[in-house]
Write a protein that holds these residues in place. Sequence first.
Motif, PDB file in Angstrom:
ATOM      1  N   GLN A   1       0.629  -1.201   0.103  1.00  0.00           N
ATOM      2  CA  GLN A   1      -0.053   0.031   0.040  1.00  0.00           C
ATOM      3  C   GLN A   1       0.989   1.182  -0.101  1.00  0.00           C
ATOM      4  O   GLN A   1       1.975   1.408   0.617  1.00  0.00           O
ATOM      5  CB  GLN A   1      -0.782  -0.026   1.126  1.00  0.00           C
ATOM      6  N   LEU A   2       0.375   2.503  -0.600  1.00  0.00           N
ATOM      7  CA  LEU A   2       0.968   3.672  -0.455  1.00  0.00           C
ATOM      8  C   LEU A   2       0.561   4.192   0.971  1.00  0.00           C
ATOM      9  O   LEU A   2      -0.665   4.276   1.210  1.00  0.00           O
ATOM     10  CB  LEU A   2       0.485   4.541  -1.657  1.00  0.00           C
ATOM     11  N   PRO A   3       1.694   4.393   1.791  1.00  0.00           N
ATOM     12  CA  PRO A   3       1.191   5.081   3.115  1.00  0.00           C
ATOM     13  C   PRO A   3       0.547   6.225   2.712  1.00  0.00           C
ATOM     14  O   PRO A   3       0.526   6.924   1.921  1.00  0.00           O
ATOM     15  CB  PRO A   3       2.736   5.258   3.661  1.00  0.00           C
ATOM     16  N   ASP A   4      -0.242   6.685   3.670  1.00  0.00           N
ATOM     17  CA  ASP A   4      -1.454   7.819   3.879  1.00  0.00           C
ATOM     18  C   ASP A   4      -0.479   8.874   4.688  1.00  0.00           C
ATOM     19  O   ASP A   4      -1.076  10.079   4.750  1.00  0.00           O
ATOM     20  CB  ASP A   4      -2.505   7.347   4.297  1.00  0.00           C
ATOM     21  N   GLY A   5       0.783   8.808   4.800  1.00  0.00           N
ATOM     22  CA  GLY A   5       1.166   9.831   5.695  1.00  0.00           C
ATOM     23  C   GLY A   5       2.870   9.113   5.841  1.00  0.00           C
ATOM     24  O   GLY A   5       3.498   8.078   5.430  1.00  0.00           O
ATOM     25  N   VAL A   6       3.530  10.161   6.675  1.00  0.00           N
ATOM     26  CA  VAL A   6       4.798  10.336   7.024  1.00  0.00           C
ATOM     27  C   VAL A   6       4.971  10.078   8.595  1.00  0.00           C
ATOM     28  O   VAL A   6       4.344  10.897   9.410  1.00  0.00           O
ATOM     29  CB  VAL A   6       5.871  11.285   6.536  1.00  0.00           C
ATOM     30  N   TRP A   7       5.646   9.198   9.300  1.00  0.00           N
ATOM     31  CA  TRP A   7       5.617   9.017  10.689  1.00  0.00           C
ATOM     32  C   TRP A   7       7.321   9.318  11.194  1.00  0.00           C
ATOM     33  O   TRP A   7       8.040   8.866  10.589  1.00  0.00           O
ATOM     34  CB  TRP A   7       5.247   7.613  11.130  1.00  0.00           C
ATOM     35  N   ILE A   8       7.094  10.012  12.496  1.00  0.00           N
ATOM     36  CA  ILE A   8       8.068  10.066  13.018  1.00  0.00           C
ATOM     37  C   ILE A   8       8.365   9.866  14.709  1.00  0.00           C
ATOM     38  O   ILE A   8       7.449  10.117  15.267  1.00  0.00           O
ATOM     39  CB  ILE A   8       8.638  11.825  12.949  1.00  0.00           C
ATOM     40  N   VAL A   9       8.968   8.746  14.732  1.00  0.00           N
ATOM     41  CA  VAL A   9       9.053   8.040  16.134  1.00  0.00           C
ATOM     42  C   VAL A   9       9.327   9.129  17.121  1.00  0.00           C
ATOM     43  O   VAL A   9      10.568   9.602  17.209  1.00  0.00           O
ATOM     44  CB  VAL A   9       9.619   6.827  16.055  1.00  0.00           C
ATOM     45  N   ARG A  10       8.566   9.409  18.054  1.00  0.00           N
ATOM     46  CA  ARG A  10       8.643  10.224  19.210  1.00  0.00           C
ATOM     47  C   ARG A  10       9.254   9.409  20.328  1.00  0.00           C
ATOM     48  O   ARG A  10      10.306   9.755  21.102  1.00  0.00           O
ATOM     49  CB  ARG A  10       7.694  11.021  19.505  1.00  0.00           C
TER      50      ARG A  10
END
Length: 195
Positions: free
Chosen positions: A18-27
């Motif tokens: 799947q194409l991700p629906d966003g970008v994640w930055i791990v906190r």
Amino acid sequence: MSGAADHGAGVLAYAADQLPDGVWIVRSGAVELVLGSGRNPVVAQVMRDGDVFGDIPLLIDRASPHHSRAVRATTCLWLAAQDFRRLLSNRPAIAGMWLRSCAARYVDSQSRLLGLLDGSLAQRTAVLLLCEARAGVVALSQATLAGMVGSPRPSVNRVLRTFRQQGLITLNYGRLRIIDEAGLRYVAHGVSAAN
């Protein structure tokens, strides 16, 4: 809409193909990038505090080859795909920094992959431990380590027990501590730790 995203252990941020629906930055926490499923999935990488994922598929407009799942309770900053694309289009300086970040992550992953392709299981496991250690601690389960080195868990467990007997590491549930980094580096380069 962008914001924060909390994931419980085992929760997917996005599925493979799947194409991700966003970008994640791990906190805080950790996220595995996993290929396959079943008894022996391959863990391509573990993302920790400050790491970014989901951006590469969006940049090249290609579905992700892996799925991403939280290893434990994890909090991420999340930037929706349209906001990510707008940010890069409108802010060339940020786009340049993002490009440098992508290039550095690519080089790091290639180096780690090359280190895991060659040598005995003990050598590959030593390389992995050295790459994944943060302040001398590898906070990953033995199942995750086995998935990352591409070998069955019992085989990796035997190697880790040998490392413990040689005084290279200590083992605890879900984590290990490197106590002889030089000895582990000898093993990684194919030299017996006893030498």
